[in-house]
Design an enzyme around this catalytic site. Structure first.
Site, mmCIF file in Angstrom:
data_model
loop_
_atom_site.group_PDB
_atom_site.id
_atom_site.type_symbol
_atom_site.label_atom_id
_atom_site.label_comp_id
_atom_site.label_asym_id
_atom_site.label_seq_id
_atom_site.Cartn_x
_atom_site.Cartn_y
_atom_site.Cartn_z
ATOM 1 N N PHE A 139 0.932 -1.123 0.028
ATOM 2 C CA PHE A 139 0.126 0.098 -0.055
ATOM 3 C C PHE A 139 0.756 1.399 0.012
ATOM 4 C CE2 PHE A 139 -2.472 3.399 1.671
ATOM 5 C CZ PHE A 139 -3.478 3.416 0.870
ATOM 6 N N ASP A 224 9.107 2.895 2.217
ATOM 7 C CA ASP A 224 7.913 3.791 2.550
ATOM 8 C C ASP A 224 7.565 3.528 4.093
ATOM 9 O OD1 ASP A 224 5.335 4.670 2.847
ATOM 10 O OD2 ASP A 224 4.615 4.180 1.313
ATOM 11 N N LYS A 253 2.256 10.781 7.827
ATOM 12 C CA LYS A 253 1.257 10.571 8.896
ATOM 13 C C LYS A 253 1.675 11.146 10.386
ATOM 14 C CE LYS A 253 -1.517 6.954 6.822
ATOM 15 N NZ LYS A 253 -0.981 5.731 5.799
HETATM 16 C C1 LIG Z 1 -1.169 6.048 4.378
HETATM 17 C C2 LIG Z 1 -0.088 5.450 3.659
HETATM 18 C C3 LIG Z 1 0.459 6.291 2.363
HETATM 19 C C4 LIG Z 1 -0.709 7.199 1.869
HETATM 20 O O1 LIG Z 1 -0.523 8.331 2.600
HETATM 21 P P1 LIG Z 1 -1.789 9.546 2.375
HETATM 22 O O2 LIG Z 1 -1.556 10.424 3.289
HETATM 23 O O3 LIG Z 1 -3.164 8.693 2.697
HETATM 24 O O4 LIG Z 1 -1.668 9.796 0.922
HETATM 25 C C5 LIG Z 1 1.324 5.643 1.638
HETATM 26 N N1 LIG Z 1 2.087 4.565 2.049
HETATM 27 C C6 LIG Z 1 1.660 4.018 3.449
HETATM 28 C C7 LIG Z 1 2.730 2.695 3.654
HETATM 29 C C8 LIG Z 1 0.778 4.357 4.089
HETATM 30 O O5 LIG Z 1 0.359 3.600 5.505
#
Ligand SMILES: *Cc1c(COP(=O)(O)O)cnc(C)c1O
Length: 401
Positions: A139, A224, A253
């Site tokens: 994701f 990520d 986040k």
């Molecule tokens: C939440 C998340 C994203 C995307 O972040 P947004 O602020 O919703 O665009 C990308 N990668 C990971 C691993 C995430 O948990």
């Protein structure tokens, strides 16, 4: 009709239905606690998908927001502001990189990392239209490019044509990565723990293996850490559990403690130098309001020892969860306060279990239908975990299988 029902009716009428939330309407938050519009209190066990590591409305972060709102909110990147440098310096020193580039949402950080890798490959290796290796169940956000390499049909279906240049291999399978390497490979993009994928942790040594492959083939290693970073798993970066240093790290986040959207990539100058004036940008990226919030949010992680707390309390939480007698549970796994409880397939969906937990004052999220994620704000205390465990125990011991 109570206030909750009224609100549910309203959003049913006017909101896109791209989410299926629990039927709880929150109006206030403080620390680990949230209150709904009918006055019920809950412990937040999702923490904004790990945005709220510092807890809801942390006083220091809210003060920074208010103070900055009274001074300057947006400078535009055509001019400098007096908050961005301090923010980026803090971010670099906490993560151990030379440079940082601020954006707003997580997916923009991922897009920025992909652009950096592609341009670096063109300039340093002469590769045009190179390939990036990614993993099944990944994701990385919801942009067309991010869903182009998703293995989840519901994220992709109907959204083509897709961005080319990605190769998907099974997560944690080092041989599959080796097989997928070609002359065109420029980068490997991965989550150190797959959050949306169901708190999946690869076998020990996988990331060391990736690092070796990257070094040998002159490929960039891109982590990520948008969900796993900034204390959630018990280290500043989850990849530090493996003693591995990626070339680029995506953050988002918790970088702003659930107060304001901020994201960034960090890397060394040999990569960041591909971004010259006009090559990449964002209107709100690096704005002083977001920067001031992020400075405070990062300070809270350090000052309140949230990494150490997560590591210690996470272990405690997992041990106690494992001691609960519930034959419907298949596996409990996690690092720090990033915990997944996977149920047996016979149970179908865990959404009804989340509804039961809600009645007991815990709001949780199901992942991949069959996994419940437990990821409270890292400011939670041992006593509050004990209280949560009592509720969880009552719900779990009543599951019939
Ligand atoms: C939440 C998340 C994203 C995307 O972040 P947004 O602020 O919703 O665009 C990308 N990668 C990971 C691993 C995430 O948990």
């Amino acid at each position: 009709m109570n206030n909750t029902q009224k609100e549910l009716k309203l959003v049913d009428r006017v909101s896109a239905q791209n989410y299926k939330p629990l039927p709880v309407v929150l109006s206030h938050g403080e620390g680990i606690w949230v209150t709904d519009v009918d006055g019920n209190r809950y412990i937040d066990m999702l923490s904004g998908y790990s945005s709220l590591n510092q807890g809801h409305r942390h006083p220091k972060i809210i003060k920074a927001l208010k103070d900055q709102a009274d001074r300057l909110t947006l400078s535009s990147r055509a001019f400098h502001n007096d908050k961005m440098g301090v923010f980026l310096e803090k971010l670099c020193s906490l993560t151990g990189y030379e440079k940082a580039l601020p954006m707003n949402s997580g997916v923009e950080a991922v897009e920025t990392a992909i652009k950096a890798a592609r341009k670096w490959a063109k300039e340093e290796r002469g590769i045009e239209e190179g390939e990036i290796i990614v993993f099944e169940n990944n994701f990385h956000g919801r942009s067309i490019t991010a869903v182009s390499f998703s293995s989840e049909q519901s994220y992709r279906s109907g959204f083509g044509p897709f961005t080319p240049g990605f190769v998907i291999v099974p997560y944690g399978d080092i041989d599959a990565v080796k097989k997928a390497i070609s002359k065109k490979t420029i980068a490997i993009l991965f989550e150190p723990i797959q959050g949306e994928g169901g708190i999946k942790i690869p076998v020990d040594g996988f990331f060391k293996g990736l690092r070796e492959i990257c070094d040998k083939n002159k490929i960039l290693m891109i982590a990520d850490e948008i969900q796993t970073g900034l204390g959630r798993t018990g280290k500043m970066l989850a990849i530090q559990h493996e003693n591995v240093r990626p070339d680029i790290v995506c953050l988002g986040k918790a970088i702003s403690g659930g107060v304001y959207p901020v994201s960034a990539i960090v890397c060394d100058d040999f990569i960041m130098k591909v971004f010259t004036p006009g090559v990449h940008g964002s209107t709100y990226g690096g704005n002083p309001l977001g920067a001031a919030v992020a400075i405070a949010a990062l300070d809270v992680i350090v000052e309140e020892n949230l990494c150490e707390k997560s590591l210690e309390l996470g272990k405690y939480f997992v041990d106690k969860l494992r001691a609960i007698k519930c034959s419907a549970i298949k596996e409990i796994r996690g690092r720090g306060l990033f915990i997944g409880i996977e149920f047996k397939p016979e149970i179908g969906k865990v959404f009804p279990i989340c509804e039961e937990l809600m009645k007991k004052g815990l709001i949780c999220k199901d992942t991949k239908n069959i996994i419940i994620r437990m990821a409270p704000p890292l400011v939670i205390t041992r006593e509050e975990i004990d209280h949560a465990l009592e509720q969880i125990k009552e719900v779990f011991e009543n599951i019939k299988i």
